[in-house]
Motif scaffolding. Structure first.
Motif, mmCIF file in Angstrom:
data_model
loop_
_atom_site.group_PDB
_atom_site.id
_atom_site.type_symbol
_atom_site.label_atom_id
_atom_site.label_comp_id
_atom_site.label_asym_id
_atom_site.label_seq_id
_atom_site.Cartn_x
_atom_site.Cartn_y
_atom_site.Cartn_z
ATOM 1 N N LEU A 85 0.884 -1.310 0.027
ATOM 2 C CA LEU A 85 0.057 0.011 -0.010
ATOM 3 C C LEU A 85 0.796 1.219 0.058
ATOM 4 C CD1 LEU A 85 -2.742 -1.396 2.536
ATOM 5 C CD2 LEU A 85 -3.110 -0.506 0.061
ATOM 6 N N LYS A 86 0.337 2.126 -0.547
ATOM 7 C CA LYS A 86 1.106 3.770 -0.718
ATOM 8 C C LYS A 86 0.269 4.614 -0.047
ATOM 9 C CE LYS A 86 2.859 1.831 -5.214
ATOM 10 N NZ LYS A 86 2.866 2.138 -6.836
ATOM 11 N N PRO A 87 0.870 5.745 0.177
ATOM 12 C CA PRO A 87 -0.170 6.886 0.712
ATOM 13 C C PRO A 87 -1.220 7.465 -0.205
ATOM 14 C CG PRO A 87 2.226 7.123 1.050
ATOM 15 C CD PRO A 87 2.143 5.973 0.364
ATOM 16 N N GLU A 88 -0.991 7.373 -1.618
ATOM 17 C CA GLU A 88 -1.993 7.300 -2.576
ATOM 18 C C GLU A 88 -3.258 6.551 -2.734
ATOM 19 O OE1 GLU A 88 1.189 7.247 -3.132
ATOM 20 O OE2 GLU A 88 1.729 6.581 -5.167
ATOM 21 N N ASP A 89 -3.051 5.590 -1.972
ATOM 22 C CA ASP A 89 -4.327 4.711 -1.714
ATOM 23 C C ASP A 89 -5.193 4.854 -0.688
ATOM 24 O OD1 ASP A 89 -1.917 1.909 -2.105
ATOM 25 O OD2 ASP A 89 -3.249 2.783 -3.659
ATOM 26 N N THR A 90 -4.804 5.858 -0.025
ATOM 27 C CA THR A 90 -5.662 6.641 1.163
ATOM 28 C C THR A 90 -7.109 7.042 0.386
ATOM 29 O OG1 THR A 90 -3.803 7.329 2.510
ATOM 30 C CG2 THR A 90 -6.016 8.351 2.704
ATOM 31 N N ALA A 91 -8.033 6.499 0.957
ATOM 32 C CA ALA A 91 -9.343 6.871 0.484
ATOM 33 C C ALA A 91 -10.586 6.172 1.358
ATOM 34 C CB ALA A 91 -9.471 6.374 -1.060
ATOM 35 N N MET A 92 -11.780 6.321 0.937
ATOM 36 C CA MET A 92 -12.751 5.689 1.375
ATOM 37 C C MET A 92 -13.055 4.719 0.107
ATOM 38 S SD MET A 92 -15.181 5.391 3.691
ATOM 39 C CE MET A 92 -15.261 7.066 4.580
ATOM 40 N N TYR A 93 -13.119 3.482 0.518
ATOM 41 C CA TYR A 93 -13.378 2.343 -0.308
ATOM 42 C C TYR A 93 -14.737 1.861 -0.177
ATOM 43 C CZ TYR A 93 -8.441 2.077 -1.436
ATOM 44 O OH TYR A 93 -7.213 2.521 -1.905
#
Length: 125
Positions: A85-93
């Motif tokens: 996982l990368k910081p840019e994967d941060t999100a509501m899923y």
């Protein structure tokens, strides 16, 4: 009425892994197109993975090789395994479903009728 419920989100460091689940009721969705979407603050909701009723799987380029979508019809659960996982994967899923004949990651969110409420994934550097 289809009901979807996501779980498994949380916080992880860069390079970590996380597995999301989406349970659905009251019936099997084996004849549905199932999808995982994500939405980061200030950005549009985007599809990251889709799983068609024929088993055809697609991924967004940004997650290829890192994310895996799967389902267990007996448990009525859709999964999203996320690795590296990368910081840019941060999100509501969110998980989504609809009875499309053609299930593709390019289908926009507006075409899906059934949605869960989402689970937050945060990746720190």
């Amino acid at each position: 009425q289809v009901r979807l419920q996501e779980s498994g989100g949380g916080s992880v460091q860069t390079g970590g892994s996380m597995k999301l689940s989406c349970t659905h009721s009251p019936t099997t969705l084996s004849n549905f197109c199932m999808a995982w979407f994500r939405q980061a603050p200030g950005k549009e909701r985007e599809a990251v993975a889709t799983l068609g009723k024929d088993g055809y799987i697609m991924y967004a380029d940004s997650v290829k090789g890192r994310f895996t979508i799967s389902k267990d019809n007996g448990k009525r659960t859709l999964y999203l395994q996320m690795k590296n996982l990368k910081p840019e994967d941060t999100a509501m899923y969110f998980c989504a479903a609809d009875n499309f004949l053609v299930c593709r990651v390019s289908r926009p969110q507006r075409e899906y009728d059934y949605w869960g409420r989402g689970t937050q994934v945060s990746v720190s550097s």
